[in-house]
Scaffold this active site. Sequence first.
Site: not given
Ligand SMILES: O=C(O)[C@]1(O)C=C(c2cccc(Sc3ccccc3)c2)[C@@H](O)[C@H](O)C1
Length: 147
Positions: A10-11, A18, A23, A74, A77, A98, A100, A107
């Site tokens: 997700p996301n 952002r 990231y 990956n 969350a 796994e 990330h 964190r």
């Molecule tokens: O670090 C990662 O790849 C991770 O898997 C990625 C995550 C994550 C969380 C929120 C958004 C995003 S992707 C993102 C980043 C910035 C702006 C919009 C979306 C990834 C986290 O939930 C995890 O704890 C860690």
Amino acid sequence: MTSILILNGPNLNLLGTRQPEVYGHSTLADIEAMCRAHAAARGAEMQFAQSNHEGALIDQIHAAKGVHAGIILNAGAYTHTSIALMDAIASVELPTIELHLSNVHAREDFRHVSYIAKVALGVICGFGAAGYPMAMDALLAHLAQKG
Ligand SMILES: O=C(O)[C@]1(O)C=C(c2cccc(Sc3ccccc3)c2)[C@@H](O)[C@H](O)C1
């Protein structure tokens, strides 16, 4: 030819928009292109996918059995919450790494829990987009050594 599944949770479809300090600046499309080139250079095939839905990720993991030799996941969350994803990985019995982008261990405490790690071959985190080819090399080396 060895084929691997690279699965994103997700996301991650919003990457690059952002929190670049956490990231990085790469979009998921950038990362996919990098992975595709890396796979070709290593003589491997790969499928790259992303879903915001836990069940869709589980379906992708189930579908990998008999198609791919291993998985790079990956789970975003869901890493920290999903027993269902853990069970899905255990059920297909495919070597899974796994992954990330961020160093989850540096964190918030809630990101220190991983249900995926319990059934994973190993974990790569904190190297940003570079973690993806690192995970590919680690998985391909494991598969080559396994024979
Ligand atoms: O670090 C990662 O790849 C991770 O898997 C990625 C995550 C994550 C969380 C929120 C958004 C995003 S992707 C993102 C980043 C910035 C702006 C919009 C979306 C990834 C986290 O939930 C995890 O704890 C860690």
